[in-house]
Design an enzyme around this catalytic site. Structure first.
Site, PDB file in Angstrom:
ATOM      1  N   VAL A  23      -8.330 -20.985  -9.454  1.00  0.00           N
ATOM      2  CA  VAL A  23      -8.919 -19.672  -9.138  1.00  0.00           C
ATOM      3  C   VAL A  23     -10.212 -19.488  -9.935  1.00  0.00           C
ATOM      4  CG1 VAL A  23      -8.600 -17.166  -9.215  1.00  0.00           C
ATOM      5  CG2 VAL A  23      -6.689 -18.640  -8.564  1.00  0.00           C
ATOM      6  N   GLY A  24     -10.189 -19.911 -11.201  1.00  0.00           N
ATOM      7  CA  GLY A  24     -11.366 -19.739 -12.056  1.00  0.00           C
ATOM      8  C   GLY A  24     -12.584 -20.445 -11.497  1.00  0.00           C
ATOM      9  N   ARG A  70       6.498 -14.802  -9.646  1.00  0.00           N
ATOM     10  CA  ARG A  70       5.407 -14.616 -10.609  1.00  0.00           C
ATOM     11  C   ARG A  70       5.984 -14.209 -11.962  1.00  0.00           C
ATOM     12  NH1 ARG A  70       3.696 -12.203  -5.846  1.00  0.00           N
ATOM     13  NH2 ARG A  70       1.823 -13.062  -4.871  1.00  0.00           N
ATOM     14  N   ASN A  98       2.744 -17.135 -20.130  1.00  0.00           N
ATOM     15  CA  ASN A  98       1.392 -16.644 -19.891  1.00  0.00           C
ATOM     16  C   ASN A  98       1.000 -15.493 -20.815  1.00  0.00           C
ATOM     17  OD1 ASN A  98       0.989 -18.633 -18.081  1.00  0.00           O
ATOM     18  ND2 ASN A  98       1.034 -17.352 -16.245  1.00  0.00           N
ATOM     19  N   VAL A 137      -6.566 -11.993 -13.856  1.00  0.00           N
ATOM     20  CA  VAL A 137      -6.058 -12.566 -12.608  1.00  0.00           C
ATOM     21  C   VAL A 137      -4.724 -13.295 -12.850  1.00  0.00           C
ATOM     22  CG1 VAL A 137      -6.672 -14.010 -10.604  1.00  0.00           C
ATOM     23  CG2 VAL A 137      -8.479 -12.898 -11.894  1.00  0.00           C
ATOM     24  N   ARG A 191      -4.666 -10.467   2.815  1.00  0.00           N
ATOM     25  CA  ARG A 191      -3.575 -11.144   3.540  1.00  0.00           C
ATOM     26  C   ARG A 191      -3.091 -10.263   4.693  1.00  0.00           C
ATOM     27  NH1 ARG A 191      -1.251 -13.579  -2.059  1.00  0.00           N
ATOM     28  NH2 ARG A 191      -2.313 -15.594  -1.846  1.00  0.00           N
ATOM     29  N   HIS A 244       1.864  -6.460  -8.102  1.00  0.00           N
ATOM     30  CA  HIS A 244       1.561  -7.709  -7.382  1.00  0.00           C
ATOM     31  C   HIS A 244       2.830  -8.563  -7.362  1.00  0.00           C
ATOM     32  CE1 HIS A 244      -0.769 -10.935  -5.759  1.00  0.00           C
ATOM     33  NE2 HIS A 244      -0.728 -11.682  -6.833  1.00  0.00           N
TER      34      HIS A 244
END
Ligand code: LAC
Length: 298
Positions: free
Chosen positions: A2-3, A77, A84, A107, A140, A164
């Site tokens: 993603v970065g 997630r 994380n 993110v 989406r 999310h």
């Protein structure tokens, strides 16, 4: 992934220097070189640098935090929270040491909880610490609606709010195609299926790729960077620290916000249906459970 996608998207817009940081030796340097070498072909002159330390990012206006481990098939997630938390905490600390006036866009997953980590570690005001999720989740939903109705996704206006996670809330009452309410175009049970597919949209990609998505998340994040850098005052769904808005206090959740140079310049409060309000509260409950797992849940 993603970065580097955000870096490339921002580089293409040709108005800001971009610094990529990663702990893996040679990786950010290689990505930066590759993005620079696309410049003559795509027509940008952005200076992209790669580094394993934060010195080169000193004085950044915006810091995008994508660090952390991504999902593997079968993981939620939320399974990533403890690993994380440490990574996002350390990245935040090092990034703000060199860019104390920056705006932080988070993110990393689980997104809502990681926003709490960045806010707690940085002590930045809520205007300058927020997360990307809603633009992606909404994109989406817009994609599925466009495919269902045979219209351009550009003309699908939609909004996905809340956490999310699987309990994100598609706001069908605010969803239109070219101004026509979705409920007039698609049968209710079919809308329910599109809403369900949206909520599980990240997982669908993980199942196919074996890791999480990057093109749509990268594009969504670049849109936020763009809104801040150009002081656009865009109204976009972002993960913001709520202090009573939508009846939720002390929690990061996806809501429509106004984005400009100051970061979050306002939170937009919509009139939701009773059902949507209930679902948003349930989504908040799910986010609170993950946030409670953090070492510093404050
Ligand atoms: C997704 C990840 C990035 O939704 O959270 O694809």
């Amino acid at each position: 992934m993603v970065g580097r996608t955000v870096a490339q998207e921002v580089a293409r817009r040709d108005y800001a220097d971009v610094g990529i940081v990663d702990i893996v030796e040679n990786l950010p340097q290689g990505i930066a070189l590759d993005i620079n070498q696309a410049g003559p072909v795509l027509g940008y002159e952005t200076n992209v640098t790669g580094s394993n330390v934060y010195e080169e990012t000193a004085g950044s206006d915006v810091v995008v935090i994508t660090a952390g481990v991504p999902r593997k098939p079968g993981m939620s997630r939320d399974d990533l929270v403890t690993t994380n938390e440490k990574i996002v905490g350390s990245v935040t600390e090092q990034a703000i040491a060199h860019s104390p006036d920056s705006i932080l866009i988070v993110v990393s997953n689980p997104l809502d909880a990681m926003c709490h980590v960045a806010k707690n570690v940085s002590s930045f005001p809520r205007e300058r610490v927020f997360g990307q999720a809603g633009i992606l989740d909404t994109a989406r939903f817009r994609t599925f609606i466009a495919q269902e109705t045979g219209t351009s996704g550009k003309d699908v206006q939609a909004l996905v709010l809340g956490g999310h996670g699987d309990q994100m809330v598609s706001i069908v009452s605010a969803t239109t195609v070219g101004g026509v309410p979705l409920a007039k175009l698609v049968a209710g049970d079919r809308i329910d299926e599109l809403v369900e597919r949206t909520a599980k949209g990240g997982g669908e990609v993980v199942q196919l790729l074996g890791t999480s998505a990057w093109y749509a998340p990268g594009a969504a994040t670049a849109q936020m960077v763009h809104a801040v850098m150009l002081d656009e005052k865009r109204v976009l769904p972002c993960t913001a620290y709520l202090e009573g808005e939508y009846g939720i206090d002390g929690l990061y959740m996806g809501v429509p916000v106004k984005l400009g140079t100051g970061g979050i310049e306002g939170i937009v409060e919509l009139d939701l249906t009773k059902d949507e309000q209930t679902m948003l509260q349930e989504s908040a409950g799910a986010v609170r459970e993950v946030v409670a797992v953090l070492d510093q849940s404050g």
